[in-house]
Write an enzyme that holds these catalytic residues in place. Structure first.
Site, PDB file in Angstrom:
ATOM      1  N   SER A 185       0.921  -1.038   0.004  1.00 24.99           N
ATOM      2  CA  SER A 185      -0.005   0.165   0.066  1.00 24.99           C
ATOM      3  C   SER A 185       0.825   1.248  -0.048  1.00 24.99           C
ATOM      4  O   SER A 185       1.834   1.337   0.756  1.00 24.99           O
ATOM      5  CB  SER A 185      -0.888  -0.169   1.189  1.00 24.99           C
ATOM      6  OG  SER A 185      -1.763   1.069   1.168  1.00 24.99           O
ATOM      7  N   GLU A 223       2.933 -14.076  -1.596  1.00 24.98           N
ATOM      8  CA  GLU A 223       4.601 -14.064  -0.936  1.00 24.98           C
ATOM      9  C   GLU A 223       5.257 -15.166  -1.902  1.00 24.98           C
ATOM     10  O   GLU A 223       6.266 -15.532  -1.029  1.00 24.98           O
ATOM     11  CB  GLU A 223       4.316 -14.169   0.396  1.00 24.98           C
ATOM     12  CG  GLU A 223       3.617 -13.021   0.921  1.00 24.98           C
ATOM     13  CD  GLU A 223       3.986 -12.815   2.566  1.00 24.98           C
ATOM     14  OE1 GLU A 223       4.760 -13.420   2.991  1.00 24.98           O
ATOM     15  OE2 GLU A 223       2.768 -12.171   3.214  1.00 24.98           O
ATOM     16  N   PHE A 235       2.992 -19.669  -3.609  1.00 24.20           N
ATOM     17  CA  PHE A 235       2.250 -20.484  -4.573  1.00 24.20           C
ATOM     18  C   PHE A 235       2.728 -20.497  -5.923  1.00 24.20           C
ATOM     19  O   PHE A 235       2.261 -21.451  -6.823  1.00 24.20           O
ATOM     20  CB  PHE A 235       0.644 -19.748  -4.550  1.00 24.20           C
ATOM     21  CG  PHE A 235      -0.154 -19.808  -3.270  1.00 24.20           C
ATOM     22  CD1 PHE A 235       0.435 -20.859  -2.287  1.00 24.20           C
ATOM     23  CD2 PHE A 235      -1.024 -19.191  -3.216  1.00 24.20           C
ATOM     24  CE1 PHE A 235      -0.554 -20.716  -1.096  1.00 24.20           C
ATOM     25  CE2 PHE A 235      -1.796 -19.150  -2.120  1.00 24.20           C
ATOM     26  CZ  PHE A 235      -1.442 -19.970  -1.003  1.00 24.20           C
ATOM     27  N   TYR A 294       0.847   2.878  11.902  1.00 20.43           N
ATOM     28  CA  TYR A 294       2.218   2.657  11.768  1.00 20.43           C
ATOM     29  C   TYR A 294       2.904   3.036  12.809  1.00 20.43           C
ATOM     30  O   TYR A 294       3.139   4.212  13.137  1.00 20.43           O
ATOM     31  CB  TYR A 294       2.783   3.141  10.363  1.00 20.43           C
ATOM     32  CG  TYR A 294       4.047   2.832   9.798  1.00 20.43           C
ATOM     33  CD1 TYR A 294       3.823   1.964   8.690  1.00 20.43           C
ATOM     34  CD2 TYR A 294       5.153   3.381  10.148  1.00 20.43           C
ATOM     35  CE1 TYR A 294       5.219   1.591   7.981  1.00 20.43           C
ATOM     36  CE2 TYR A 294       6.390   3.004   9.603  1.00 20.43           C
ATOM     37  CZ  TYR A 294       6.443   2.043   8.470  1.00 20.43           C
ATOM     38  OH  TYR A 294       7.316   1.532   8.044  1.00 20.43           O
TER      39      TYR A 294
END
Lengths: 546, 546
Positions: A217, A265, A268, A462
């Site tokens: 993001s 990540e 897969f 954050y």
């Protein structure tokens, strides 16, 4: 846009080198303030280059890989391998300064998606673990060179997949190869008049494949959305062959499998191409700083913008602690005069809100700014200077860490998100956990927090932590991070945009349920039956309870 | 909002009853026009009530289910079972008029999510197939009472899960039970000042659980987004236990498993509760009709609105054929005068664009309307009358089908979506396929099309077909639908918002790849190891190629 050429240089991101440390210096006033504020003492730890073991890549596997990518693109020298050993978390940087480090047995550099597919098939044949490697900016262990139950592990470096494949100006879709670094993506798209609008703090180094693999993001998410919202299609190399998804802007043809690939990540498959929504480059931009009195007033403002049509591209609210750090460290502020100015206007606990607008022209920008300001009240404007100061330094954070670490500071960030009604509870819980864990007689930690991504139903948090390093720095941070993760669990997500990697995997079951972990494991078994892909990340092998 | 009370009446949705047929009559002028335009002749087929076989539910299973839900909520009478036999596709309606029909062996009505969980566990124990049943508005065979390899099948009727569980006004999230019908959801949320803003054509009967299970999209999707964008969390009953997802507005904690549940059509589990983003009820609304000359000009307008900030809630463009049908059939238009009026303004091939705006007040609405109209040119305004006419009739389509079928018309819809650059090719391909398949010496089909959902990168296409019924009406439509699906494959998605069900399952592998089908099958095996859930839908058992 800063052009970033050094991402193809295998040494450039080896942050343990003096060159890396020279990237940003700690100003004298900042060092002085940190000593006073946190108890930092002038104790330096010598940097010790970690040992690089012999490559364990068997000769036949090496030959097979070389036949696919070319001999010069199977690299086994120590410096190249060390440059692809893990990401950029504080613990990674500590390891590069003399800790134990997982080093890949070779760095393999395929030229294109077809070569990636054949490399993976070859690794399945030779039973070798594969760690996909883009910009190497993971801060959660996502690119750690773990081999799982395999005898050897390669870093699959995607740097040569650096092409803009196509642009569809009617549909506003661009196809980019996975290894394209964000500044290059912006440069190539700008030639067509477009931008992705994706500007995470990792911008200077990170790749579009990495953004997709981790559900990244960017700082302009209020205007452009999260990266997964930009993904129109993916091309994925898996042990069972290539997989392509994305024929339409939206679909009810079953579950959205694109959203199963996005965030996977490398466990897969390896994303080799991404079709992305692009937008015309805005003709007008403006950044401003506003100050609210206290966290609650600031949160109320950000929530109003998210829920009632704020029309900003950037919305970033610092809590009182981060505002203090910013005013003090970022330079350029006459801090005492500023405090006096704010106090005269009733602000006793300043919280800085940075807003950014983009418009197709000045009139559009002005209309957006009016729509924003109509929703806000009770703030003191610091004008465009404060906004531009933020924009100027917005990618600098990672570069300053080496200087802070040189000065003996433990410096790290972590993040989460939750719905609005739990946001304050979550911030308080994480603050308390970090402060309790890190405070000792001689160390007074700074725990600063901001909201940088907001939604109709909630927002991200954050956290930045600064504390004098202890004698056992790995344990110091590991304990604090564990405390923070435990505080987050049940109140928010274990990661809003840093992903799972190694670090967050233990907390995943609490968030998505044992069934969720089993579902991920079942998909992993289907696509990667022998488990060569990125072992130890995301799916850590919980077996079905049956 | 029309209150819809009949959804709890098991007979109300048995569309084969005379009461169902009386819902809407075909006006005389429409019947005349259809005769002239399509070659329709006055041939009526008698309605024959289908046979309902004896219930095959074993006595011990019946007793076990009754122990969970109460004896009166395990219903095995013929009318109740027939009322839960399939959905509302043209082929479903034909079957209710005398065709072969799959009838569940019992209708089971659990009271709450816990009871749903226990019913599923009991069905696993007794190896009985379970078809989750909400509003029963599927048009793709999604609620067909198929038993797969099981000896018996129940319809799991969710009508009693009709509660608003909670409202979080700070986060603007409401939790609704899955069986809440859309008008009831709006009514219950309105008491708190909120709306979902989800208005598909199935609105009067469909449930929020069904919306989530099928990735529904409503007529105000330009303003409110697709249903999956509203889903903040789900509670799912699976054979392996309850599964809850959704702790944050956005997350990078691995792939988005919520998006794997949304669109899973009851094949992975039964959604029992949905947490949904809600919005304040708009204080101002306005609908207008604009006419563009030709499809290309209309598409350019819709694309500009989607890509450059149109700020509408409703954007719906009819092609020339649908515009003609609308002007002719919907009544109230002085069609000849209208054509003359438009031709005098240079419009020779009218395409109607309906726009809807919503604002928190009149000023907000006016600002949105200005932003919209600034992007448009070259249209003739028909003012609010045309917009209101569309709004008034927007849920009427399904009710008119019985009257059309009574008159001997084959009437059905199908839909797809693709990226802008392929939109015209897709429309042309589907039109040609349908016209080629359905045109005979005596039958001249009407194939009308509209865009009702548009995105930055593409749009949906929704086709309505009207043609005189042939002597073999099932084959007539089956052949036409197959031709349309084959035309769609490769150019667009097999479904933009109708889902997969039985009808689209054969085309799924072309869209998501053999690997995609294998991934769905692996998730299905993980969550539903014995395959009791909705057999024959979505995941139709392609076995891995390994």
């Amino acid at each position: 846009m800063t052009p970033v050429a050094d991402h193809l240089d295998p040494y450039a991101r080896a942050t343990w080198t003096p060159a890396g440390a020279a990237d940003a210096r700690l100003p004298a006033h900042a060092a002085g303030w940190l000593r006073e504020r946190t108890g930092l003492r002038d104790v330096r730890t010598p940097v010790v280059h970690p040992d690089v073991p012999e490559s364990a890549l068997p000769g036949d596997a090496r030959a097979a890989l070389a036949a696919i990518v070319g001999d010069e693109h199977v690299r086994a020298d120590a410096r190249t391998r060390l440059g692809r050993s893990g990401g950029l978390s504080y613990l990674d940087l500590l390891a590069h300064r003399g800790g134990r480090i997982d080093v890949p047995d070779a760095v393999v550099e395929p030229a294109d998606p077809d070569a990636v597919q054949r490399v993976i098939e070859s690794c399945v044949e030779h039973d070798i673990a594969v760690v996909p490697f883009g910009g190497g900016t993971s801060v959660v262990g996502g690119v750690k060179a773990l081999r799982g139950d395999k005898a050897a592990v390669i870093a699959l470096d995607l740097a040569r997949l650096d092409r803009l494949v196509s642009v569809d100006p009617v549909s506003r879709i661009a196809v980019l190869q996975a290894g394209v670094v964000a500044p290059d993506a912006e440069r190539m798209l700008a030639a067509h008049g477009y931008t992705l609008g994706h500007f995470p703090q990792s911008f200077e180094r990170a790749t579009v494949g990495g953004f997709a693999a981790t559900r990244s993001s960017g700082q302009a998410s209020a205007g452009y959305g999260r990266f997964e919202a930009m993904v129109e299609g993916v091309r994925v190399a898996t042990p069972r062959g290539e997989w392509r998804l994305g024929v339409a802007p939206a679909s009810a043809a079953g579950p959205d499998l694109k959203q199963l690939v996005v965030g996977s990540e490398g466990a897969f498959g390896v994303i080799t191409e991404v079709a992305l929504r692009v937008r015309p480059i805005p003709k007008a931009q403006r950044y401003e700083g506003l100050v609210f009195d206290g966290w609650a007033a600031g949160v109320a403002a950000v929530r109003a913008l998210a829920q009632d049509g704020g029309r900003c591209s950037v919305v970033r609210l610092s809590d009182p602690q981060e505002t203090e750090v910013g005013f003090t460290l970022k330079g350029g502020w006459k801090i005492t005069a500023l405090r006096r100015y704010l106090r005269a206007r009733g602000v006793v606990e300043p919280c800085l809100l940075v807003l950014g607008w983009e418009g197709r022209d000045k009139a559009d920008l002005a209309a957006r700014r009016r729509a924003t300001l109509r929703l806000l009240s009770g703030y003191v404007s610091l004008g465009t200077a404060a906004g531009e100061a933020w924009r100027h330094g917005r990618f600098a954070g990672p570069r300053q860490r080496d200087a802070l670490m040189d000065a003996g500071v433990c410096v790290e960030t972590l993040e989460t998100a939750t719905h609005w009604s739990r946001l304050d509870a979550l911030r308080a819980a994480v603050r308390t956990a970090l402060l309790d864990s890190l405070t000792t007689a001689g160390r007074r930690p700074i725990v600063a927090c901001h909201i940088s991504h907001s939604y109709e139903t909630g927002a991200s948090l954050y956290f930045t932590v600064l504390v004098p390093r202890s004698d056992d720095p790995v344990a110091q941070w590991t304990d604090a991070k564990r405390a923070a993760c435990e505080a987050i669990t049940g109140l928010g997500t274990i990661s809003h945009h840093h992903a799972v990697g190694v670090d967050h995997a233990p907390y995943l079951a609490e968030e998505i349920g044992g069934l969720g972990v089993d579902v991920l494991a079942s998909v992993k078994r289907e696509l990667d039956p022998t488990g060569v892909l990125n072992p130890g990340k995301l799916v850590v092998g919980r077996r079905p309870a049956r």
